[in-house]
Design a protein around this motif. Sequence first.
Motif, PDB file in Angstrom:
ATOM      1  N   ASP A 207       0.803  -1.217   0.000  1.00  9.20           N
ATOM      2  CA  ASP A 207       0.000   0.000   0.000  1.00  9.20           C
ATOM      3  C   ASP A 207       0.838   1.270   0.000  1.00  9.20           C
ATOM      4  O   ASP A 207       0.296   2.361  -0.184  1.00  9.20           O
ATOM      5  N   GLY A 208       2.151   1.151   0.161  1.00  4.52           N
ATOM      6  CA  GLY A 208       3.000   2.320   0.003  1.00  4.52           C
ATOM      7  C   GLY A 208       2.939   2.888  -1.398  1.00  4.52           C
ATOM      8  O   GLY A 208       3.157   4.092  -1.596  1.00  4.52           O
ATOM      9  N   LEU A 209       2.616   2.048  -2.377  1.00  3.36           N
ATOM     10  CA  LEU A 209       2.399   2.529  -3.747  1.00  3.36           C
ATOM     11  C   LEU A 209       0.962   2.973  -3.952  1.00  3.36           C
ATOM     12  O   LEU A 209       0.700   4.081  -4.427  1.00  3.36           O
ATOM     13  N   THR A 210      -0.001   2.125  -3.584  1.00  3.51           N
ATOM     14  CA  THR A 210      -1.382   2.374  -3.982  1.00  3.51           C
ATOM     15  C   THR A 210      -2.042   3.518  -3.227  1.00  3.51           C
ATOM     16  O   THR A 210      -3.063   4.041  -3.676  1.00  3.51           O
ATOM     17  N   ARG A 211      -1.471   3.949  -2.101  1.00  2.00           N
ATOM     18  CA  ARG A 211      -2.022   5.109  -1.407  1.00  2.00           C
ATOM     19  C   ARG A 211      -1.552   6.416  -2.034  1.00  2.00           C
ATOM     20  O   ARG A 211      -2.121   7.475  -1.753  1.00  2.00           O
ATOM     21  N   GLN A 212      -0.519   6.346  -2.876  1.00  2.00           N
ATOM     22  CA  GLN A 212       0.035   7.555  -3.464  1.00  2.00           C
ATOM     23  C   GLN A 212      -0.156   7.639  -4.979  1.00  2.00           C
ATOM     24  O   GLN A 212      -0.110   8.730  -5.547  1.00  2.00           O
ATOM     25  N   VAL A 213      -0.351   6.497  -5.617  1.00  2.00           N
ATOM     26  CA  VAL A 213      -0.411   6.435  -7.080  1.00  2.00           C
ATOM     27  C   VAL A 213      -1.723   5.780  -7.483  1.00  2.00           C
ATOM     28  O   VAL A 213      -2.091   4.735  -6.932  1.00  2.00           O
ATOM     29  N   THR A 214      -2.433   6.359  -8.437  1.00  2.00           N
ATOM     30  CA  THR A 214      -3.747   5.859  -8.831  1.00  2.00           C
ATOM     31  C   THR A 214      -3.615   4.646  -9.758  1.00  2.00           C
ATOM     32  O   THR A 214      -2.589   4.480 -10.439  1.00  2.00           O
ATOM     33  N   PRO A 215      -4.652   3.806  -9.814  1.00  2.00           N
ATOM     34  CA  PRO A 215      -4.626   2.696 -10.769  1.00  2.00           C
ATOM     35  C   PRO A 215      -4.413   3.163 -12.205  1.00  2.00           C
ATOM     36  O   PRO A 215      -3.711   2.497 -12.979  1.00  2.00           O
ATOM     37  N   ARG A 216      -4.983   4.286 -12.572  1.00  2.00           N
ATOM     38  CA  ARG A 216      -4.794   4.804 -13.937  1.00  2.00           C
ATOM     39  C   ARG A 216      -3.321   5.107 -14.204  1.00  2.00           C
ATOM     40  O   ARG A 216      -2.800   4.804 -15.290  1.00  2.00           O
ATOM     41  N   GLU A 217      -2.639   5.685 -13.227  1.00  2.00           N
ATOM     42  CA  GLU A 217      -1.214   5.972 -13.394  1.00  2.00           C
ATOM     43  C   GLU A 217      -0.395   4.687 -13.443  1.00  2.00           C
ATOM     44  O   GLU A 217       0.570   4.586 -14.210  1.00  2.00           O
ATOM     45  N   ILE A 218      -0.776   3.706 -12.644  1.00  2.00           N
ATOM     46  CA  ILE A 218      -0.092   2.412 -12.679  1.00  2.00           C
ATOM     47  C   ILE A 218      -0.242   1.781 -14.057  1.00  2.00           C
ATOM     48  O   ILE A 218       0.725   1.294 -14.653  1.00  2.00           O
ATOM     49  N   ARG A 219      -1.458   1.792 -14.601  1.00  2.20           N
ATOM     50  CA  ARG A 219      -1.707   1.203 -15.922  1.00  2.20           C
ATOM     51  C   ARG A 219      -0.869   1.867 -17.000  1.00  2.20           C
ATOM     52  O   ARG A 219      -0.250   1.200 -17.843  1.00  2.20           O
ATOM     53  N   LYS A 220      -0.840   3.186 -16.983  1.00  3.16           N
ATOM     54  CA  LYS A 220      -0.123   3.923 -18.028  1.00  3.16           C
ATOM     55  C   LYS A 220       1.350   3.559 -18.059  1.00  3.16           C
ATOM     56  O   LYS A 220       1.920   3.291 -19.127  1.00  3.16           O
ATOM     57  N   LEU A 221       1.994   3.528 -16.905  1.00  8.50           N
ATOM     58  CA  LEU A 221       3.411   3.198 -16.866  1.00  8.50           C
ATOM     59  C   LEU A 221       3.656   1.716 -17.135  1.00  8.50           C
ATOM     60  O   LEU A 221       4.633   1.346 -17.789  1.00  8.50           O
ATOM     61  N   ALA A 222       2.760   0.854 -16.655  1.00  3.96           N
ATOM     62  CA  ALA A 222       2.924  -0.582 -16.881  1.00  3.96           C
ATOM     63  C   ALA A 222       2.867  -0.927 -18.359  1.00  3.96           C
ATOM     64  O   ALA A 222       3.541  -1.856 -18.819  1.00  3.96           O
ATOM     65  N   VAL A 223       2.072  -0.182 -19.111  1.00 12.16           N
ATOM     66  CA  VAL A 223       1.894  -0.449 -20.541  1.00 12.16           C
ATOM     67  C   VAL A 223       2.988   0.199 -21.379  1.00 12.16           C
ATOM     68  O   VAL A 223       3.462  -0.383 -22.358  1.00 12.16           O
ATOM     69  N   ASN A 224       3.420   1.401 -20.988  1.00 16.37           N
ATOM     70  CA  ASN A 224       4.261   2.213 -21.861  1.00 16.37           C
ATOM     71  C   ASN A 224       5.741   2.212 -21.518  1.00 16.37           C
ATOM     72  O   ASN A 224       6.527   2.869 -22.203  1.00 16.37           O
ATOM     73  N   ARG A 225       6.147   1.499 -20.474  1.00 19.49           N
ATOM     74  CA  ARG A 225       7.557   1.472 -20.088  1.00 19.49           C
ATOM     75  C   ARG A 225       8.049   0.035 -20.003  1.00 19.49           C
ATOM     76  O   ARG A 225       7.282  -0.869 -19.691  1.00 19.49           O
ATOM     77  N   PRO A 226       9.348  -0.193 -20.243  1.00 23.89           N
ATOM     78  CA  PRO A 226       9.914  -1.512 -19.927  1.00 23.89           C
ATOM     79  C   PRO A 226       9.700  -1.805 -18.441  1.00 23.89           C
ATOM     80  O   PRO A 226       9.632  -0.874 -17.624  1.00 23.89           O
ATOM     81  N   PRO A 227       9.584  -3.084 -18.060  1.00 22.88           N
ATOM     82  CA  PRO A 227       9.220  -3.403 -16.682  1.00 22.88           C
ATOM     83  C   PRO A 227      10.087  -2.740 -15.618  1.00 22.88           C
ATOM     84  O   PRO A 227       9.572  -2.189 -14.648  1.00 22.88           O
ATOM     85  N   ARG A 228      11.406  -2.772 -15.776  1.00 22.52           N
ATOM     86  CA  ARG A 228      12.272  -2.179 -14.747  1.00 22.52           C
ATOM     87  C   ARG A 228      12.059  -0.676 -14.648  1.00 22.52           C
ATOM     88  O   ARG A 228      11.946  -0.118 -13.547  1.00 22.52           O
ATOM     89  N   LEU A 229      11.981  -0.014 -15.793  1.00 20.66           N
ATOM     90  CA  LEU A 229      11.787   1.435 -15.788  1.00 20.66           C
ATOM     91  C   LEU A 229      10.421   1.788 -15.209  1.00 20.66           C
ATOM     92  O   LEU A 229      10.279   2.777 -14.477  1.00 20.66           O
ATOM     93  N   ALA A 230       9.402   0.990 -15.515  1.00 24.97           N
ATOM     94  CA  ALA A 230       8.064   1.239 -14.953  1.00 24.97           C
ATOM     95  C   ALA A 230       8.103   1.177 -13.436  1.00 24.97           C
ATOM     96  O   ALA A 230       7.521   2.027 -12.749  1.00 24.97           O
TER      97      ALA A 230
END
Length: 270
Positions: A207-230
């Motif tokens: 929850d250190g991630l999910t309390r600060q970053v929205t699911p929409r932001e997670i999706r965008k980076l997960a799709v558009n970046r290489p895994p390590r960079l995401a």
Amino acid sequence: MRGAGRGATVTFANLTDIGRVRARNEDSLGAFEPDDPALLPSRGRLFVVADGMGGLARGDVASRVAVETLRGAYYAPERLEPLPESLRVSVEIANAAVYRESQLTGGDEPMGTTLTALVIRGHDAFLAHVGDSRAFLVRGRRIRQLTEDHSLVAELVRDGVIKASEAEHHPSAHVVTRALGLSEDVEVEVQGPLGLRRGDALILSTDGLTRQVTPREIRKLAVNRPPRLACEELISLANERGGPDNITLQLIRFAPRTYLSAALRSFRVW
């Protein structure tokens, strides 16, 4: 470690960070294959995140013991149950190990940890979950939370007492109603099989991630970046917003082997 078998490949990256407030990192993670390759077709690959509960004694030990015990129990050669039940039993064994460690140390407060585990076997995913860490599935332009938070605020949302938009910043947001190590028994949420498709991404996070970053932001980076960079950019984003907790995540991508170049056929991507 090489490709995933049964005509599919799994690539992934993971990262953990102490954040900007906590004195120590109480999160743990693991990404595992069985030592015996003969077990891979039946057991698949195991990914885990665990968040030692802040304010309780030795949360870092609790999360580490949970992850290590789960790995050993799940890949034990004598484990003969069907996969979903095997995953459930292994989490129960991890709970017993954390509870036993807590009793041995004899502190005033019990040790506790959340745990969210993902198994990918062939073209199917399986989940086991206790606490308020989360698993997400990204498919195309959509992201879906696969797990249900075992927390006080989640119960308040389900009961209609508060709105979902109020949950993340509620004063009781960190109060979990279920965790490993607090008692001899634990109720484990198990799902699967969940059929995977080419291009799917799965995210496990504390929850250190999910309390600060929205699911929409997670999706965008997960799709558009290489895994390590995401992973790096998601952790940076959480820290830019204060980093009040430890931050841990795993990003796992799934694709049939025939669609991948040779350069992407490694199981582990760092």
